[in-house]
Design an enzyme around this catalytic site. Structure first.
Site, PDB file in Angstrom:
ATOM      1  N   LEU A 199      -5.798  -2.206  -0.714  1.00  0.00           N
ATOM      2  CA  LEU A 199      -5.642  -2.212   0.739  1.00  0.00           C
ATOM      3  C   LEU A 199      -6.141  -3.545   1.301  1.00  0.00           C
ATOM      4  CD1 LEU A 199      -6.870   0.797   2.939  1.00  0.00           C
ATOM      5  CD2 LEU A 199      -6.249  -1.435   3.784  1.00  0.00           C
ATOM      6  N   TYR A 240      -0.880  -4.378  11.395  1.00  0.00           N
ATOM      7  CA  TYR A 240      -1.728  -4.846  10.303  1.00  0.00           C
ATOM      8  C   TYR A 240      -1.215  -6.136   9.675  1.00  0.00           C
ATOM      9  CZ  TYR A 240      -3.305  -0.183  11.261  1.00  0.00           C
ATOM     10  OH  TYR A 240      -3.740   0.932  11.915  1.00  0.00           O
ATOM     11  N   GLN A 299       2.151  -1.965   5.951  1.00  0.00           N
ATOM     12  CA  GLN A 299       2.352  -0.589   6.387  1.00  0.00           C
ATOM     13  C   GLN A 299       2.723  -0.458   7.872  1.00  0.00           C
ATOM     14  OE1 GLN A 299      -0.927   2.155   5.235  1.00  0.00           O
ATOM     15  NE2 GLN A 299       0.460   2.506   3.540  1.00  0.00           N
ATOM     16  N   GLU A 317      -4.067  -6.751   3.275  1.00  0.00           N
ATOM     17  CA  GLU A 317      -2.794  -7.381   3.629  1.00  0.00           C
ATOM     18  C   GLU A 317      -2.759  -8.845   3.199  1.00  0.00           C
ATOM     19  OE1 GLU A 317      -4.377  -5.232   5.569  1.00  0.00           O
ATOM     20  OE2 GLU A 317      -2.898  -3.621   5.561  1.00  0.00           O
ATOM     21  N   GLU A 324       0.857  -1.189   0.000  1.00  0.00           N
ATOM     22  CA  GLU A 324       0.000   0.000   0.000  1.00  0.00           C
ATOM     23  C   GLU A 324       0.894   1.240   0.000  1.00  0.00           C
ATOM     24  OE1 GLU A 324      -2.065  -0.674   3.662  1.00  0.00           O
ATOM     25  OE2 GLU A 324      -2.691  -2.633   2.940  1.00  0.00           O
ATOM     26  N   HIS A 371      -0.199   2.155  15.409  1.00  0.00           N
ATOM     27  CA  HIS A 371       1.005   2.602  14.714  1.00  0.00           C
ATOM     28  C   HIS A 371       2.251   2.412  15.576  1.00  0.00           C
ATOM     29  CE1 HIS A 371      -2.466   4.630  12.953  1.00  0.00           C
ATOM     30  NE2 HIS A 371      -1.836   4.392  11.821  1.00  0.00           N
TER      31      HIS A 371
END
Ligand SMILES: Cc1ncc(C[n+]2csc(CCOP(=O)(O)OP(=O)(O)O)c2C)c(N)n1
Length: 766
Positions: A482, A510, A506, A484, A453, A555
């Protein structure tokens, strides 16, 4: 026998009479129905029918081929019966059968042997029909029996599982996880055309198509739904994707009924994906529909469904008592749709067999297969861990070392870097160094693909792949949709097709929703095929925490446990720019030489870090080595890197922990405490020798681990020390067993420099 096995054997035994009664009913009905075929030669009957003419007016299936396929169907049925017989003898371990699905022999016949196939577990007849296409033809019955008894000489898995697979038959073995092969099948279809476009040698011809089969309940699995969506997404954009998805619809998923009409409705609603349908009990119809569907896929390079209406006999598996969840009328109705009966009718009507001949053939097949089964029952099995694990992690360090030094020539590098060679750029950050190493790899390895992505136009969320798409083109560096699972599926297929995929996910968080593609698919292919099929890959993952208040948990994920226990997986975690480039080259070489599956954890918080101790010191930058220095700078898999030579304390760490630990060590030095810091660099395999050596020098170890206390890397480091008999002091500091909150609160649960320092001081005499 373990308690679990004993319980299972008891349950099997209790269910056995009822399961056997279900099975006997099928045989009884078939026997009567074969008999009732008497005197019913149809319009095509006659001496001419044995020629190459159609088995039935309007069909492309010839009489002789129909006869051969009938043999495959009969053998598949008797293999199911033999499986249950072997189980009853305690010699066989697998009883999920193909009975009722034997129409899939017609699919095999309509395809080319060089069309790679990823098969549903009810594909006995497909397998045997493909064996007939081999030259010389193969005795597939032996293969299947060897699989049932988990024989070490079974040709594909060597006793590690009962799978349908064979290198020369271009059948890629599948795991038991339903639908998990669909992303790979999709990726392979994508890669066949991509490899041809790149002029790369592939194990399959450029006009091959990929066939993947699955059951009706499996269609609902999110893995299948994702792959089907990706197939449609590609077709919508006219990207070549020659994938034939064969849905073998018996209306049941173990005991759960699929709503009638659901598969048809679902498949027909997928945009851009062709839909073909046939009655799976009518061999000629299956063959004709499969021919039409495969021609459609082959010519258009577009995906299609082939939906076959099947029945299922004998329950889901040997111990399943179908009559406990289905009424007698439903079961009886299936008997009339027995595909063996369907083919027998065709053959008798065509004058190719008499009813007595049908029965005789059926019994001959039974006798031959039961005889062979008895012979195979005593086959040699795998006996030691070394035998079982032999295909797990091929290891050719010299080849890997050589591969890690593979560079393009000066002119090609000059072009790839547009005249601005990275070795002339001074100190690089981690992100810049990875970017340069990827560019070098793209220049040196023409089969290497970079995708994920946002990796192409944007150059990645953190700019790590910036400029690669412009320099190496959209055929090799491209954005994906998008999903995975599909990204990893593309990688699995590309690796299988002989390319070297470098997918990016990313964020580490994920990976988890697609982890089975690594855990259950990528990591197992060599194991279940004894290395006959390979899916080398390097998965790049932006990872770990410390994004200075940004992003929260998803994140800043610091959980590596799901990667640490996958057999054979290489997990790299470079912290410094120079290590990153060298380790990336090593991983690519290990993927290439040993088909290893590598995961490359890139600490996000260090991507753009420049300084180590003081603002402006540039201590976290490193120059990029020109190719001439790559041999000297080689970083073998599983080799740690040491900093300092203090004799008071060894700090063992990795990732962000390295930078924190080096800063702590500098502060401790001002208090007269001498540390040595060991950067693991590799999470799997762990550098066990380096750990023990560095620990022994000081006799005092602190593991500074940014992953969680539970399941974190420090658990493995400490166990390594204990296993090796280390008797010194051992302590650890970790992040909390928590998800990472948003904002500054993150610091409350993450490993900190302060925690490392205070624990370090506490370990030393005051
Ligand atoms: C991901 C996953 N979940 C559950 C199972 C257990 N399981 C094995 S077969 C099966 C039913 C599959 O039904 P279907 O796709 O219709 O194929 P059929 O067995 O009817 O041919 C289930 C639930 C599995 N193998 N994989």
């Amino acid at each position: 026998m373990s308690p679990g096995q004993a319980e299972r054997a008891q349950a099997d035994q209790a269910a056995a009479p009822r399961a056997a009664a279900d099975r006997d009913a099928v045989e009884r009905h078939l026997g009567q129905a074969f008999g009732a075929l008497a005197g019913r030669p149809g319009p095509g009957a006659g001496p001419g029918a044995a020629g190459p003419g159609p088995i039935r007016a309007g069909s492309a299936l010839t009489g002789p081929r129909g006869l051969e396929l009938f043999d495959a169907q009969l053998a598949s049925r008797h293999l199911d019966l033999a499986a249950r017989w072997l189980r009853a003898q305690g010699a066989g371990y697998y009883t999920i059968g193909s009975s009722g699905h034997e129409g899939n022999a017609g699919v095999a016949a309509a395809l080319r042997i060089t069309d790679p196939a990823l098969l549903h577990y009810r594909s006995g007849a497909f397998y045997l029909a493909r064996c007939q296409q081999a030259s010389p033809p193969r005795d597939g019955v032996r293969d299947v029996l060897l699989g049932l008894v988990a024989a070490a000489d079974e040709p594909i898995a060597g006793g590690r599982h009962k799978v349908f697979g064979h290198r020369q038959l271009h059948i890629i073995p599948q795991t038991s996880t339903i639908a998990s092969h669909l992303p790979r099948a999709l990726g392979l279809a994508f890669a066949l055309d991509r490899a041809a476009r790149l002029g790369r040698p592939a194990p399959w011809p450029a006009d091959a198509i990929v066939a993947a089969s699955l059951g009706d309940a499996s269609v609902n699995h999110s893995t299948a739904a994702g792959a089907i969506n990706t197939a449609a997404y590609c077709a919508y954009q006219h990207l070549p994707l020659p994938l034939l998805m064969v849905i073998e619809d018996n209306g049941l998923g173990i005991s759960v009924r699929t709503p009638p009409g659901w598969v048809r409705a679902a498949a027909r609603s997928v945009p851009g994906v062709g839909y073909f349908h046939a009655n799976g009990s009518d061999l000629a119809a299956v063959y004709d529909a499969a021919l039409a569907a495969s021609a459609w896929v082959r010519e258009r390079r577009s995906p299609a469904f082939l939906h076959l209406a099947m029945v299922r006999f004998g329950g889901h598996a040997g111990s399943d008592v179908e009559s406990s969840y289905r009424g007698p009328a439903a079961i009886a109705a299936d008997l009339a749709a027995d595909p063996l009966l369907g083919t027998a009718r065709l053959l008798v009507a065509a004058g190719l067999l008499t009813p007595a001949g049908v029965t005789a053939r059926y019994e001959e097949s039974r006798a031959r297969i039961l005889g062979l089964a008895a012979e195979m029952a005593g086959s040699r099995r795998l006996a030691t861990a070394a035998q079982v694990m032999a295909p797990l992690a091929p290891h050719h360090p010299e080849q890997v070392r050589a591969g890690a030094c593979l560079a393009a020539g000066p002119a090609r590098r000059d072009e790839a870097f547009a005249g601005r060679l990275p070795e002339s750029a001074g100190g690089l950050t981690l992100a810049q160094s990875i970017n340069a190493a990827l560019a070098d790899a793209l220049a040196a390895r023409p089969g290497l693909l970079v995708f994920g992505e946002d990796v192409a136009r944007k150059g990645g969320v953190y700019g790590v792949t910036r400029g690669l798409a412009e320099r190496f083109g959209a055929v090799r560096v491209f954005d994906t949709l998008l999903d995975e699972q599909s990204i990893l599926g593309l990688a699995l297929g590309a690796g299988l097709a002989g390319l070297l995929p470098v997918p990016e996910i990313q964020y580490l968080a994920y990976l988890h929703n697609a982890a089975d593609q690594i855990r259950g698919e990528a990591a197992t292919l060599s194991f279940f095929s004894q290395g006959q099929f390979r899916n080398p890959l390097l998965l790049r993952l932006a990872s770990l925490a410390y994004q200075e208040g940004f992003g929260g948990h998803f994140h800043n994920d610091n959980a590596l446990a799901s990667l640490r226990d996958i057999p054979g997986l290489i997990v790299a975690c470079p912290a410094r720019p120079d290590d990153a480039a060298a380790m990336l080259r090593t991983c690519l070489a290990a993927a290439d030489a040993d088909a290893r599956v590598c995961v490359f954890l890139e600490p996000i918080a260090l991507y753009h870090t420049r300084d180590l101790h003081r603002a402006g010191d540039g201590g976290w930058l490193a120059p990029y080595d020109p190719p001439g220095l790559w041999p000297a700078g080689n970083v073998p898999v599983g080799s740690a890197r040491g900093y300092g030579n203090g004799r008071d304390l060894t700090i063992i760490t990795f990732g962000n922990g390295l930078r924190m630990s080096l800063r702590v060590a500098a502060r401790l030095a001002t208090s007269g405490i001498g540390c040595r810091v060991l950067d693991l660099r590799w999470i799997a395999p762990l550098p066990a020798e380096d750990i023990l050596r560095e620990a022994t020098v000081t006799g005092r170890v602190l593991v500074a681990d940014e992953t969680r206390r539970s399941g974190g890397v420090s658990e493995a480091v400490i166990t390594t020390l204990v296993d090796a008999g280390f008797t010194g002091t051992i302590a650890r500091v970790n992040s909390e067993d928590s998800f990472i909150p948003l904002g500054d609160a993150a610091q409350a649960v993450l490993l900190s420099e302060a925690a490392i320092e205070s624990r370090a001081r506490s370990l030393l005499p005051h």
